[in-house]
Scaffold this motif. Structure first.
Motif, PDB file in Angstrom:
ATOM      1  N   CYS A 109       0.861  -1.199   0.000  1.00 57.52           N
ATOM      2  CA  CYS A 109       0.000   0.000   0.000  1.00 57.52           C
ATOM      3  C   CYS A 109       0.889   1.237   0.000  1.00 57.52           C
ATOM      4  O   CYS A 109       0.918   1.990   0.980  1.00 57.52           O
ATOM      5  CB  CYS A 109      -0.918  -0.018   1.228  1.00 57.52           C
ATOM      6  N   HIS A 110       1.595   1.447  -1.086  1.00 58.96           N
ATOM      7  CA  HIS A 110       2.570   2.539  -1.178  1.00 58.96           C
ATOM      8  C   HIS A 110       1.954   3.921  -0.964  1.00 58.96           C
ATOM      9  O   HIS A 110       2.628   4.849  -0.556  1.00 58.96           O
ATOM     10  CB  HIS A 110       3.301   2.489  -2.522  1.00 58.96           C
ATOM     11  N   TRP A 111       0.672   4.072  -1.188  1.00 58.63           N
ATOM     12  CA  TRP A 111      -0.050   5.340  -1.013  1.00 58.63           C
ATOM     13  C   TRP A 111      -0.510   5.557   0.422  1.00 58.63           C
ATOM     14  O   TRP A 111      -1.010   6.607   0.760  1.00 58.63           O
ATOM     15  CB  TRP A 111      -1.267   5.371  -1.939  1.00 58.63           C
ATOM     16  N   ALA A 112      -0.360   4.566   1.283  1.00 53.90           N
ATOM     17  CA  ALA A 112      -0.819   4.658   2.674  1.00 53.90           C
ATOM     18  C   ALA A 112       0.384   4.763   3.614  1.00 53.90           C
ATOM     19  O   ALA A 112       1.470   4.290   3.302  1.00 53.90           O
ATOM     20  CB  ALA A 112      -1.646   3.435   3.052  1.00 53.90           C
ATOM     21  N   LYS A 113       0.142   5.359   4.756  1.00 52.21           N
ATOM     22  CA  LYS A 113       1.158   5.370   5.805  1.00 52.21           C
ATOM     23  C   LYS A 113       0.893   4.161   6.696  1.00 52.21           C
ATOM     24  O   LYS A 113      -0.162   4.053   7.315  1.00 52.21           O
ATOM     25  CB  LYS A 113       1.058   6.648   6.619  1.00 52.21           C
ATOM     26  N   VAL A 114       1.834   3.242   6.735  1.00 53.49           N
ATOM     27  CA  VAL A 114       1.705   2.052   7.572  1.00 53.49           C
ATOM     28  C   VAL A 114       2.765   2.139   8.657  1.00 53.49           C
ATOM     29  O   VAL A 114       3.950   2.293   8.366  1.00 53.49           O
ATOM     30  CB  VAL A 114       1.874   0.749   6.760  1.00 53.49           C
ATOM     31  N   ALA A 115       2.327   2.068   9.892  1.00 54.91           N
ATOM     32  CA  ALA A 115       3.237   2.171  11.020  1.00 54.91           C
ATOM     33  C   ALA A 115       3.293   0.848  11.761  1.00 54.91           C
ATOM     34  O   ALA A 115       2.273   0.188  11.950  1.00 54.91           O
ATOM     35  CB  ALA A 115       2.770   3.274  11.971  1.00 54.91           C
ATOM     36  N   ARG A 116       4.487   0.488  12.205  1.00 53.19           N
ATOM     37  CA  ARG A 116       4.640  -0.675  13.058  1.00 53.19           C
ATOM     38  C   ARG A 116       4.373  -0.211  14.478  1.00 53.19           C
ATOM     39  O   ARG A 116       4.998   0.736  14.948  1.00 53.19           O
ATOM     40  CB  ARG A 116       6.049  -1.240  12.927  1.00 53.19           C
ATOM     41  N   GLY A 117       3.395  -0.807  15.126  1.00 52.33           N
ATOM     42  CA  GLY A 117       3.104  -0.400  16.490  1.00 52.33           C
ATOM     43  C   GLY A 117       1.867  -1.079  17.047  1.00 52.33           C
ATOM     44  O   GLY A 117       1.167  -1.817  16.360  1.00 52.33           O
ATOM     45  N   ASP A 118       1.613  -0.766  18.299  1.00 54.76           N
ATOM     46  CA  ASP A 118       0.506  -1.335  19.044  1.00 54.76           C
ATOM     47  C   ASP A 118      -0.760  -0.522  18.777  1.00 54.76           C
ATOM     48  O   ASP A 118      -0.824   0.663  19.113  1.00 54.76           O
ATOM     49  CB  ASP A 118       0.870  -1.300  20.527  1.00 54.76           C
ATOM     50  N   MET A 119      -1.762  -1.155  18.194  1.00 55.73           N
ATOM     51  CA  MET A 119      -3.006  -0.449  17.873  1.00 55.73           C
ATOM     52  C   MET A 119      -3.711   0.067  19.123  1.00 55.73           C
ATOM     53  O   MET A 119      -4.469   1.018  19.053  1.00 55.73           O
ATOM     54  CB  MET A 119      -3.946  -1.347  17.081  1.00 55.73           C
ATOM     55  N   TRP A 120      -3.466  -0.550  20.276  1.00 60.80           N
ATOM     56  CA  TRP A 120      -4.101  -0.119  21.516  1.00 60.80           C
ATOM     57  C   TRP A 120      -3.377   1.092  22.108  1.00 60.80           C
ATOM     58  O   TRP A 120      -3.989   1.880  22.819  1.00 60.80           O
ATOM     59  CB  TRP A 120      -4.142  -1.259  22.523  1.00 60.80           C
ATOM     60  N   ALA A 121      -2.105   1.247  21.828  1.00 57.15           N
ATOM     61  CA  ALA A 121      -1.346   2.369  22.365  1.00 57.15           C
ATOM     62  C   ALA A 121      -1.429   3.597  21.463  1.00 57.15           C
ATOM     63  O   ALA A 121      -1.340   4.719  21.945  1.00 57.15           O
ATOM     64  CB  ALA A 121       0.113   1.972  22.559  1.00 57.15           C
ATOM     65  N   MET A 122      -1.613   3.400  20.176  1.00 59.03           N
ATOM     66  CA  MET A 122      -1.666   4.551  19.274  1.00 59.03           C
ATOM     67  C   MET A 122      -2.996   5.279  19.422  1.00 59.03           C
ATOM     68  O   MET A 122      -4.038   4.649  19.608  1.00 59.03           O
ATOM     69  CB  MET A 122      -1.420   4.118  17.830  1.00 59.03           C
ATOM     70  N   PRO A 123      -2.987   6.596  19.377  1.00 57.90           N
ATOM     71  CA  PRO A 123      -4.245   7.348  19.507  1.00 57.90           C
ATOM     72  C   PRO A 123      -5.113   7.218  18.255  1.00 57.90           C
ATOM     73  O   PRO A 123      -4.598   7.225  17.139  1.00 57.90           O
ATOM     74  CB  PRO A 123      -3.780   8.790  19.719  1.00 57.90           C
ATOM     75  N   TRP A 124      -6.400   7.098  18.463  1.00 59.20           N
ATOM     76  CA  TRP A 124      -7.360   7.047  17.359  1.00 59.20           C
ATOM     77  C   TRP A 124      -8.044   8.398  17.160  1.00 59.20           C
ATOM     78  O   TRP A 124      -8.945   8.545  16.344  1.00 59.20           O
ATOM     79  CB  TRP A 124      -8.418   5.988  17.625  1.00 59.20           C
TER      80      TRP A 124
END
Length: 191
Positions: A109-124
Protein backbone atom coordinates in the motif's frame (compact mmCIF):
# COMPACT_ATOMS: atom_id res chain seq x y z
CA UNK A 1 -7.70 -45.48 13.25
CA UNK A 2 -9.19 -47.11 10.14
CA UNK A 3 -6.68 -48.04 7.48
CA UNK A 4 -8.24 -46.09 4.63
CA UNK A 5 -6.16 -43.45 2.76
CA UNK A 6 -6.52 -40.93 5.56
CA UNK A 7 -5.59 -43.50 8.19
CA UNK A 8 -2.48 -44.59 6.29
CA UNK A 9 -1.35 -40.98 5.83
CA UNK A 10 -2.00 -40.26 9.51
CA UNK A 11 -0.06 -43.36 10.60
CA UNK A 12 2.89 -42.34 8.39
CA UNK A 13 2.83 -38.75 9.71
CA UNK A 14 2.76 -39.98 13.31
CA UNK A 15 5.63 -42.38 12.64
CA UNK A 16 7.73 -39.60 11.07
CA UNK A 17 6.75 -37.20 13.86
CA UNK A 18 7.79 -39.69 16.52
CA UNK A 19 11.20 -40.10 14.89
CA UNK A 20 11.89 -36.34 14.92
CA UNK A 21 13.21 -34.79 18.15
CA UNK A 22 10.75 -32.52 19.98
CA UNK A 23 13.05 -29.48 19.79
CA UNK A 24 12.93 -29.62 15.96
CA UNK A 25 9.20 -28.81 16.04
CA UNK A 26 9.96 -25.65 18.03
CA UNK A 27 12.70 -24.78 15.57
CA UNK A 28 10.23 -25.18 12.70
CA UNK A 29 7.84 -22.71 14.39
CA UNK A 30 10.52 -20.02 14.86
CA UNK A 31 9.93 -18.29 11.48
CA UNK A 32 6.20 -18.07 12.25
CA UNK A 33 6.93 -16.56 15.66
CA UNK A 34 9.26 -13.98 14.10
CA UNK A 35 6.75 -13.13 11.39
CA UNK A 36 3.76 -12.90 13.73
CA UNK A 37 4.82 -12.40 17.38
CA UNK A 38 2.92 -14.09 20.19
CA UNK A 39 1.63 -10.71 21.42
CA UNK A 40 -0.12 -10.13 18.08
CA UNK A 41 -2.05 -13.42 18.40
CA UNK A 42 -3.77 -12.08 21.54
CA UNK A 43 -5.53 -9.44 19.45
CA UNK A 44 -6.22 -11.46 16.35
CA UNK A 45 -4.77 -14.39 14.51
CA UNK A 46 -3.55 -13.56 11.02
CA UNK A 47 -6.67 -13.50 8.85
CA UNK A 48 -6.54 -10.97 6.01
CA UNK A 49 -9.60 -8.94 5.07
CA UNK A 50 -11.29 -11.00 2.33
CA UNK A 51 -11.80 -9.51 -1.12
CA UNK A 52 -15.09 -7.64 -1.32
CA UNK A 53 -15.67 -7.73 2.45
CA UNK A 54 -16.06 -3.93 2.68
CA UNK A 55 -18.11 -3.63 -0.50
CA UNK A 56 -21.02 -1.21 -0.07
CA UNK A 57 -19.59 0.49 3.02
CA UNK A 58 -19.16 3.70 1.04
CA UNK A 59 -22.94 3.70 0.40
CA UNK A 60 -23.61 3.62 4.18
CA UNK A 61 -20.89 5.99 5.36
CA UNK A 62 -20.28 9.29 3.62
CA UNK A 63 -16.81 10.67 4.23
CA UNK A 64 -15.31 14.03 3.34
CA UNK A 65 -12.41 14.01 0.85
CA UNK A 66 -9.96 14.88 3.63
CA UNK A 67 -11.17 12.09 5.95
CA UNK A 68 -8.54 9.98 7.67
CA UNK A 69 -8.97 6.20 7.85
CA UNK A 70 -7.15 3.62 9.96
CA UNK A 71 -6.98 -0.15 9.69
CA UNK A 72 -6.02 -1.13 13.24
CA UNK A 73 -4.06 -4.36 12.89
CA UNK A 74 -3.62 -4.18 9.11
CA UNK A 75 -1.56 -7.35 8.56
CA UNK A 76 -0.08 -7.19 5.06
CA UNK A 77 -2.42 -4.42 3.92
CA UNK A 78 -5.65 -6.02 2.72
CA UNK A 79 -7.75 -3.63 4.85
CA UNK A 80 -6.05 -0.37 3.79
CA UNK A 81 -6.28 -1.52 0.17
CA UNK A 82 -10.02 -2.21 0.53
CA UNK A 83 -10.58 1.17 2.21
CA UNK A 84 -8.61 2.90 -0.54
CA UNK A 85 -10.78 1.26 -3.21
CA UNK A 86 -13.90 2.66 -1.52
CA UNK A 87 -12.51 6.11 -0.72
CA UNK A 88 -9.52 6.85 -2.97
CA UNK A 89 -9.22 10.46 -1.79
CA UNK A 90 -9.13 10.06 2.00
CA UNK A 91 -5.90 9.23 3.71
CA UNK A 92 -5.77 5.54 4.61
CA UNK A 93 -3.35 4.33 7.26
CA UNK A 94 -2.50 1.05 8.87
CA UNK A 95 -0.96 -0.07 12.11
CA UNK A 96 0.51 -3.52 12.65
CA UNK A 97 2.44 -5.02 15.57
CA UNK A 98 4.45 -7.48 13.46
CA UNK A 99 7.48 -5.73 11.95
CA UNK A 100 7.65 -7.97 8.82
CA UNK A 101 3.91 -7.66 8.16
CA UNK A 102 4.01 -3.87 8.61
CA UNK A 103 6.92 -3.73 6.17
CA UNK A 104 4.99 -5.82 3.62
CA UNK A 105 1.85 -3.70 4.08
CA UNK A 106 3.87 -0.51 3.49
CA UNK A 107 5.24 -1.98 0.23
CA UNK A 108 1.84 -3.24 -0.87
CA UNK A 109 0.00 0.00 0.00
CA UNK A 110 2.57 2.54 -1.18
CA UNK A 111 -0.05 5.34 -1.01
CA UNK A 112 -0.82 4.66 2.67
CA UNK A 113 1.16 5.37 5.80
CA UNK A 114 1.71 2.05 7.57
CA UNK A 115 3.24 2.17 11.02
CA UNK A 116 4.64 -0.67 13.06
CA UNK A 117 3.10 -0.40 16.49
CA UNK A 118 0.51 -1.33 19.04
CA UNK A 119 -3.01 -0.45 17.87
CA UNK A 120 -4.10 -0.12 21.52
CA UNK A 121 -1.35 2.37 22.37
CA UNK A 122 -1.67 4.55 19.27
CA UNK A 123 -4.25 7.35 19.51
CA UNK A 124 -7.36 7.05 17.36
CA UNK A 125 -8.31 10.69 17.90
CA UNK A 126 -7.21 11.86 14.45
CA UNK A 127 -9.32 9.35 12.52
CA UNK A 128 -12.77 9.67 11.00
CA UNK A 129 -13.08 5.90 10.56
CA UNK A 130 -11.29 3.02 12.27
CA UNK A 131 -11.66 -0.42 10.70
CA UNK A 132 -10.68 -3.64 12.42
CA UNK A 133 -10.92 -7.38 11.94
CA UNK A 134 -10.03 -8.62 15.41
CA UNK A 135 -11.39 -11.21 17.82
CA UNK A 136 -14.80 -11.15 19.51
CA UNK A 137 -13.10 -10.74 22.90
CA UNK A 138 -11.43 -7.48 21.85
CA UNK A 139 -14.56 -5.71 20.60
CA UNK A 140 -15.64 -4.22 23.96
CA UNK A 141 -12.13 -2.82 24.38
CA UNK A 142 -12.17 -1.41 20.84
CA UNK A 143 -15.52 0.29 21.46
CA UNK A 144 -14.29 1.79 24.75
CA UNK A 145 -11.17 3.13 22.99
CA UNK A 146 -13.24 4.53 20.12
CA UNK A 147 -15.64 6.30 22.49
CA UNK A 148 -12.83 7.72 24.60
CA UNK A 149 -10.63 8.92 21.72
CA UNK A 150 -12.51 9.37 18.46
CA UNK A 151 -14.36 12.58 17.63
CA UNK A 152 -18.17 12.68 17.60
CA UNK A 153 -19.57 11.64 14.23
CA UNK A 154 -16.66 9.29 13.44
CA UNK A 155 -17.06 5.59 12.72
CA UNK A 156 -15.88 2.25 14.08
CA UNK A 157 -16.27 -0.60 11.58
CA UNK A 158 -15.68 -4.25 12.46
CA UNK A 159 -15.58 -7.20 10.13
CA UNK A 160 -17.27 -10.30 11.51
CA UNK A 161 -17.53 -9.37 15.19
CA UNK A 162 -20.06 -7.08 16.88
CA UNK A 163 -19.55 -4.95 19.96
CA UNK A 164 -21.29 -6.95 22.71
CA UNK A 165 -24.58 -5.56 24.03
CA UNK A 166 -24.58 -2.61 21.61
CA UNK A 167 -26.95 -2.12 18.69
CA UNK A 168 -25.00 -1.17 15.57
CA UNK A 169 -25.72 1.97 13.60
CA UNK A 170 -25.74 -0.24 10.52
CA UNK A 171 -24.81 -3.68 9.29
CA UNK A 172 -23.85 -5.10 5.93
CA UNK A 173 -23.66 -8.77 5.11
CA UNK A 174 -25.85 -11.77 5.14
CA UNK A 175 -25.91 -15.39 4.15
CA UNK A 176 -23.34 -15.10 1.36
CA UNK A 177 -20.85 -12.74 3.01
CA UNK A 178 -19.34 -11.90 6.37
CA UNK A 179 -21.05 -9.34 8.58
CA UNK A 180 -19.70 -5.82 8.65
CA UNK A 181 -20.71 -4.06 11.87
CA UNK A 182 -20.92 -0.27 11.70
CA UNK A 183 -20.94 1.99 14.76
CA UNK A 184 -21.11 5.78 14.87
CA UNK A 185 -19.47 7.63 17.72
CA UNK A 186 -22.26 9.61 19.37
CA UNK A 187 -22.85 13.14 18.26
CA UNK A 188 -23.56 15.62 21.05
CA UNK A 189 -27.26 16.40 21.57
CA UNK A 190 -28.36 19.40 19.55
CA UNK A 191 -31.15 20.34 21.99
Amino acid sequence: IPLNRFGIVLHCALAVGAAVPAWSWLLALTPLRLLYPLRAWRDAPFFPTPAGALEGLDKVIELAPEARLLDAGCGVGHGPAALHRLWPLPTAQGSEWSRPLAWLAARRCHWAKVARGDMWAMPWSAFDLVYLFQRPESMARAWAKAQAEMPPGSWLVSLEFAVPHLAPTGRLGGASRRSLWIYRIDLPDST
